[in-house]
Design a protein around this motif. Structure first.
Motif, PDB file in Angstrom:
ATOM      1  N   THR A  32      28.437 -24.892   3.782  1.00  0.00           N
ATOM      2  CA  THR A  32      28.260 -24.684   5.218  1.00  0.00           C
ATOM      3  C   THR A  32      29.298 -23.699   5.754  1.00  0.00           C
ATOM      4  O   THR A  32      28.972 -22.796   6.531  1.00  0.00           O
ATOM      5  N   ASP A  55      20.332 -28.651   6.363  1.00  0.00           N
ATOM      6  CA  ASP A  55      20.995 -29.906   6.019  1.00  0.00           C
ATOM      7  C   ASP A  55      20.879 -30.878   7.199  1.00  0.00           C
ATOM      8  O   ASP A  55      21.352 -30.562   8.294  1.00  0.00           O
ATOM      9  N   ASN A  59      25.821 -29.662   9.986  1.00  0.00           N
ATOM     10  CA  ASN A  59      27.182 -29.125  10.147  1.00  0.00           C
ATOM     11  C   ASN A  59      27.201 -27.647  10.499  1.00  0.00           C
ATOM     12  O   ASN A  59      28.107 -27.186  11.199  1.00  0.00           O
ATOM     13  N   ASP A 140      21.370 -22.734   4.816  1.00  0.00           N
ATOM     14  CA  ASP A 140      22.411 -23.689   4.413  1.00  0.00           C
ATOM     15  C   ASP A 140      21.740 -24.960   3.893  1.00  0.00           C
ATOM     16  O   ASP A 140      21.092 -25.682   4.642  1.00  0.00           O
TER      17      ASP A 140
HETATM   18 MG    MG Z   1      27.176 -28.537   4.273  1.00  0.00          MG
END
Ligand code: MG
Ligand code: ADP
Length: 280
Positions: A32, A55, A59, A140
């Protein structure tokens, strides 16, 4: 997975010039952090960049200042519903960088995908449908090799693998490389490892040096030249919802991520319109 599944591919006329997934099934290795700061670095070069937060922990969204309150429909709607990209991507504070944030429903997507039509191709199809308009799309990935990550690999041209300079770092990576090979054979003949990035490198720690040397002797040119140092400014920046370049442009972390952006541009032959003055 079989080669016949290649025939299921959707037409790709509208794909972005370069789609890169940040993947490693281990958590806490810098996926991330690298997604955010690489995206920011590429945007500073004047490229139009989209970051897709795949994700469920979200994050990347939080790290770019998009808190839960500010999130509208995001990655779940992109995967599961026919919502146009224009309604899903949102501006960040960084000029040239937009994000599709992780919406709350994304947590259920891994299970729902199991039953979904064209389950490995949902993201690829969505990106083709949406039209790109972006020079680069970074994805991500969550810390697993489940269907969400598989969707990212099927949709991407290349995978960037963050590798934390610590014990056992190399163990998981061979499993990931095998997965990339299988995805290439079954779903996406373009897919390649676009680079392994050594993260959280600590020059005072011999172990960092050993892991870096091992990675280079095993993976050769696939290991990026840029080393990302362990630098507190990097994690501080994230907690303030900013890129490390915006937070402290003189920190070692900011300089390293800027160098990484340069290297990604060179390795992927990205055409830049010229550097923007993105920082105040
Ligand atoms: Mg991550
Ligand atoms: P992943 O996405 O692979 O789970 P993260 O990017 O979230 O990993 O990183 C895990 C933690 O380590 C985060 O708290 C992040 O702020 C911190 N971190 C990542 N890279 C660095 C670095 N180079 N220096 C210091 N802290 C870092």
């Amino acid at each position: 997975m079989s080669d016949t599944q290649n025939a299921q591919r959707a037409p790709d006329a509208a794909r972005a010039s370069c789609i890169l997934a940040l993947a490693n099934q281990k958590g806490g290795v810098g996926k991330t952090t690298t997604a955010i700061n690489l995206a920011a670095g590429l945007a500073e070069h004047g490229l139009s960049v989209l970051l897709i937060d795949l994700d469920p922990q979200g994050n990347a969204s939080t790290g770019l200042g998009i808190g839960y309150d500010a999130r509208r429909q995001g990655t779940y709607a992109l995967l599961m519903d026919d919502v146009p990209m224009a309604d899903l991507s949102q501006d960040t504070e960084i000029p040239g960088l937009r994000i599709v944030a992780a919406d709350t429903e994304l947590a259920g997507a891994e299970l729902e995908l199991v039953m979904a039509d064209r389950r490995e191709f949902r993201l690829r199809d969505a990106l083709s449908r949406a039209g790109s308009g972006f020079d680069v799309i970074l994805i991500d990935c969550p810390p697993s090799l489940g269907l969400l990550t598989l969707n990212a690999l099927v949709a991407s041209d290349g995978v960037i693998v963050p590798l934390q300079c610590e014990f056992f770092a190399l163990e998981g990576i061979s499993q990931l490389v095998r997965t990339v090979d299988r995805v290439r054979r079954a779903f996406n003949s373009d897919l390649h490892v676009a680079g392994i990035v050594l993260t959280m490198y600590d020059r005072r720690n011999n172990l960092s040096e050993l892991v870096a040397a091992d990675a280079r002797s095993f993976f050769g040119e696939q290991v990026m030249e840029t080393l990302i140092p362990r630098n507190i400014r990097i994690s501080e920046a994230q907690s303030h919802g900013r890129s490390v370049m915006a937070y402290d442009s003189r920190s070692s972390g900011a300089m390293a991520y800027q160098a990484l952006a340069d290297e990604v541009i060179a390795r992927n032959s990205l055409k830049t319109p010229g550097k923007k003055k993105a920082r105040a």
